[in-house]
Design an enzyme around this catalytic site. Structure first.
Site, mmCIF file in Angstrom:
data_model
loop_
_atom_site.group_PDB
_atom_site.id
_atom_site.type_symbol
_atom_site.label_atom_id
_atom_site.label_comp_id
_atom_site.label_asym_id
_atom_site.label_seq_id
_atom_site.Cartn_x
_atom_site.Cartn_y
_atom_site.Cartn_z
ATOM 1 N N ARG A 103 -29.567 -18.576 -8.270
ATOM 2 C CA ARG A 103 -29.030 -17.469 -7.465
ATOM 3 C C ARG A 103 -29.662 -17.373 -6.079
ATOM 4 O O ARG A 103 -29.683 -16.311 -5.471
ATOM 5 C CB ARG A 103 -29.153 -16.136 -8.215
ATOM 6 C CG ARG A 103 -28.339 -16.098 -9.494
ATOM 7 C CD ARG A 103 -28.350 -14.722 -10.140
ATOM 8 N NE ARG A 103 -27.485 -14.712 -11.312
ATOM 9 C CZ ARG A 103 -27.874 -15.078 -12.536
ATOM 10 N NH1 ARG A 103 -29.125 -15.488 -12.729
ATOM 11 N NH2 ARG A 103 -27.023 -15.045 -13.543
ATOM 12 N N LYS A 127 -23.533 -21.180 7.258
ATOM 13 C CA LYS A 127 -22.362 -21.632 6.517
ATOM 14 C C LYS A 127 -22.719 -22.881 5.731
ATOM 15 O O LYS A 127 -23.141 -23.889 6.307
ATOM 16 C CB LYS A 127 -21.206 -21.942 7.466
ATOM 17 C CG LYS A 127 -20.355 -20.750 7.838
ATOM 18 C CD LYS A 127 -19.108 -21.238 8.561
ATOM 19 C CE LYS A 127 -18.151 -20.114 8.844
ATOM 20 N NZ LYS A 127 -16.933 -20.596 9.529
ATOM 21 N N GLU A 165 -18.706 -31.148 19.718
ATOM 22 C CA GLU A 165 -19.153 -29.778 19.463
ATOM 23 C C GLU A 165 -19.916 -29.222 20.661
ATOM 24 O O GLU A 165 -19.878 -28.021 20.940
ATOM 25 C CB GLU A 165 -20.020 -29.723 18.204
ATOM 26 C CG GLU A 165 -19.308 -30.115 16.924
ATOM 27 C CD GLU A 165 -18.386 -29.028 16.372
ATOM 28 O OE1 GLU A 165 -18.271 -27.950 16.986
ATOM 29 O OE2 GLU A 165 -17.773 -29.271 15.310
ATOM 30 N N LYS A 196 -24.603 -20.513 19.776
ATOM 31 C CA LYS A 196 -24.202 -20.333 18.371
ATOM 32 C C LYS A 196 -24.897 -19.115 17.775
ATOM 33 O O LYS A 196 -24.270 -18.301 17.065
ATOM 34 C CB LYS A 196 -24.559 -21.593 17.571
ATOM 35 C CG LYS A 196 -24.318 -21.519 16.046
ATOM 36 C CD LYS A 196 -22.864 -21.683 15.710
ATOM 37 C CE LYS A 196 -22.607 -21.663 14.200
ATOM 38 N NZ LYS A 196 -22.770 -22.968 13.552
ATOM 39 N N GLU A 211 -18.225 -13.455 9.471
ATOM 40 C CA GLU A 211 -16.811 -13.520 9.862
ATOM 41 C C GLU A 211 -16.046 -12.265 9.441
ATOM 42 O O GLU A 211 -14.921 -12.340 8.940
ATOM 43 C CB GLU A 211 -16.147 -14.771 9.272
ATOM 44 C CG GLU A 211 -16.639 -16.057 9.900
ATOM 45 C CD GLU A 211 -15.806 -17.266 9.488
ATOM 46 O OE1 GLU A 211 -15.147 -17.203 8.441
ATOM 47 O OE2 GLU A 211 -15.829 -18.260 10.208
ATOM 48 N N ARG A 233 -16.490 -14.603 15.108
ATOM 49 C CA ARG A 233 -17.075 -15.904 14.789
ATOM 50 C C ARG A 233 -16.023 -17.007 14.730
ATOM 51 O O ARG A 233 -16.345 -18.201 14.844
ATOM 52 C CB ARG A 233 -17.851 -15.823 13.473
ATOM 53 C CG ARG A 233 -18.611 -17.102 13.142
ATOM 54 C CD ARG A 233 -19.648 -16.892 12.067
ATOM 55 N NE ARG A 233 -20.220 -18.156 11.638
ATOM 56 C CZ ARG A 233 -21.337 -18.294 10.941
ATOM 57 N NH1 ARG A 233 -22.025 -17.222 10.592
ATOM 58 N NH2 ARG A 233 -21.785 -19.470 10.594
ATOM 59 N N ASN A 279 -14.391 -22.066 15.738
ATOM 60 C CA ASN A 279 -13.444 -22.999 15.132
ATOM 61 C C ASN A 279 -12.436 -23.537 16.139
ATOM 62 O O ASN A 279 -11.394 -24.076 15.748
ATOM 63 C CB ASN A 279 -12.706 -22.327 13.968
ATOM 64 C CG ASN A 279 -13.583 -22.178 12.750
ATOM 65 O OD1 ASN A 279 -14.381 -23.055 12.437
ATOM 66 N ND2 ASN A 279 -13.464 -21.047 12.083
ATOM 67 N N HIS A 305 -10.665 -26.740 15.489
ATOM 68 C CA HIS A 305 -10.949 -27.146 14.120
ATOM 69 C C HIS A 305 -9.763 -27.032 13.173
ATOM 70 O O HIS A 305 -9.718 -27.723 12.157
ATOM 71 C CB HIS A 305 -12.129 -26.329 13.569
ATOM 72 C CG HIS A 305 -13.456 -26.768 14.086
ATOM 73 N ND1 HIS A 305 -13.757 -26.800 15.431
ATOM 74 C CD2 HIS A 305 -14.581 -27.200 13.447
ATOM 75 C CE1 HIS A 305 -15.005 -27.220 15.591
ATOM 76 N NE2 HIS A 305 -15.516 -27.478 14.414
ATOM 77 N N HIS A 363 -9.392 -30.202 10.990
ATOM 78 C CA HIS A 363 -9.517 -30.258 9.537
ATOM 79 C C HIS A 363 -8.272 -30.861 8.895
ATOM 80 O O HIS A 363 -8.366 -31.574 7.887
ATOM 81 C CB HIS A 363 -9.785 -28.859 8.978
ATOM 82 C CG HIS A 363 -11.170 -28.357 9.266
ATOM 83 N ND1 HIS A 363 -11.541 -27.037 9.119
ATOM 84 C CD2 HIS A 363 -12.283 -28.995 9.698
ATOM 85 C CE1 HIS A 363 -12.804 -26.888 9.445
ATOM 86 N NE2 HIS A 363 -13.281 -28.064 9.803
ATOM 87 N N HIS A 406 -15.926 -36.238 12.083
ATOM 88 C CA HIS A 406 -15.594 -34.834 12.317
ATOM 89 C C HIS A 406 -15.476 -34.527 13.805
ATOM 90 O O HIS A 406 -14.509 -33.890 14.246
ATOM 91 C CB HIS A 406 -16.653 -33.928 11.678
ATOM 92 C CG HIS A 406 -16.420 -32.469 11.939
ATOM 93 N ND1 HIS A 406 -15.330 -31.787 11.452
ATOM 94 C CD2 HIS A 406 -17.133 -31.564 12.661
ATOM 95 C CE1 HIS A 406 -15.377 -30.533 11.848
ATOM 96 N NE2 HIS A 406 -16.455 -30.366 12.589
#
Length: 365
Positions: free
Chosen positions: A123, A145, A187, A229, A239, A244, A248, A251, A255, A268
């Site tokens: 956890r 993330k 990026e 960032k 988010e 935020r 992206n 992206h 993706h 990527h």
């Protein structure tokens, strides 16, 4: 040894980012200066391990930390449930407990996968990110993330799990294959487009130094990207406000390109560069982004050696994939589009026909 410190201010989840040249050997000192650690598990991959695992392990052991190491195969396909389960079982075998610290030593795949393990095992375990690729240094190692890919969708299973600290040694970038390094520059360019026009100009003016991996220039751009960032993460950690989502930019297209090419033919950052080009062209067609600034973005990406042409894919397949994007709400596709260099916005009324138009082969003049 000069170390730049950037603080991510998130209250009880606040943490520092340390950026410098040839600071990996000091990672143990940086970690123990901030927290009590007796046991660490370093997760790395088959590319990074032979280069930096020994240095990292010694840096930790020199501070009296017991260290176990686990090496997974390099590549995007490793960021999967199969390898997550393998790592959970490895932690059981080595008797990791809630005081164990997970150290992610590698690029974005290792950072996301190891971070997901840290978020879920027992956890939640403490996490230290030591990113060794440019993409991971300026983006994925900061912000909490973590996650894994599904066969049908990238990054669809994951969590928010902030690291305890991030240690960035720009010297590791000199061992990257040229294509991997250049991929990460997408990026970097992204931050200039979405948040900082002056930074974008700096990139234009220092492209040669960037391509030559000048240590001072690298430290400057990595530190600036981390600060930008961090500012976004501080404003919208999970988010919840939508802010935020600006991270992206490009992206949603990217993706889809990655998923439809099986995570194999495009890196990527390459997919992001193409995605940003598509997004800028779409914004220009809508008269919300000037043609001049669209061309500046394309020119910088090309100067840095990044691709800008979309892959030859079925438009219907790309649209179907984009509709599975996490920014979709009530079945409506939403995209981050530029208004000017340094400013973007979330647009929610994009017609599929507009997307189809920018997926067509780009004109040559």
């Amino acid at each position: 040894m000069t170390v730049t410190r950037i603080d991510v201010n998130l209250g009880p989840r606040a943490y520092p980012i340390f950026v410098g040249d040839q600071i990996l050997a000091k990672a143990g000192e940086l970690i123990t200066s901030l927290m009590d650690v007796t046991h660490a598990v370093v997760i790395t991959d088959s590319n990074v391990g032979p280069l930096y695992l020994e240095t990292c392990q010694k840096a930790l052991e020199n501070q009296g930390i017991r260290v176990n190491t686990v090496t997974v195969p390099a590549g995007e396909t490793t960021k999967s449930l199969r390898y997550a389960e393998q790592l959970w079982n490895e932690l059981v075998d080595i008797r990791a407990d809630r005081k164990t610290v997970i150290v992610a030593l590698g690029g974005g795949v290792v950072g996301d996968l190891a971070g997901f393990i840290a978020a879920t095992y027992a956890r939640g375990l403490r996490l230290v990110q030591i990113p060794t690729s440019l993409l991971a240094q300026v983006d994925s190692s900061v912000g909490g993330k973590v996650g894994i890919n599904l066969e049908k969708a990238k990054n669809m299973v994951g969590a928010f799990h902030q690291p305890s600290l991030v240690v960035i040694d720009v010297a590791t970038l000199r061992s990257l294959p040229s294509r991997e390094y250049i991929s990460g520059l997408a990026e970097v360019v992204k931050y200039g487009v979405i948040l900082d026009a002056q930074f974008f100009k700096f990139l234009e003016e220092n492209a040669n130094a960037i391509l030559n991996l000048d240590p001072h220039t690298l430290t400057t751009i990595v530190a600036r990207c981390c600060r930008l960032k961090a500012d976004v993460v501080e404003a919208d950690e999970r988010e919840e406000t939508g802010y935020r989502a600006i991270l992206n930019y490009g992206h949603t297209f990217a993706h889809a390109f990655e998923t439809l090419t099986g995570y194999t033919s495009l890196l990527h950052g390459e997919a992001v560069a193409i995605g940003m080009t598509c997004a800028a062209r779409l914004a220009t067609a809508r008269n919300m982004f000037s043609r001049e600034e669209c061309e500046r973005q394309t020119a910088l990406l090309k100067t840095l050696g990044l691709p800008t042409e979309p892959p030859l894919l079925s438009t219907d397949d790309v649209l179907a994939c984009m509709r599975r994007d996490k920014k979709v709400q009530h079945g409506q596709l939403r995209l981050i589009l530029p208004k000017r260099l340094g400013q973007v916005e979330l647009v929610g009324d994009v017609d599929p026909g507009e997307i189809a138009a920018v997926l067509a082969p780009f004109p040559t003049n």
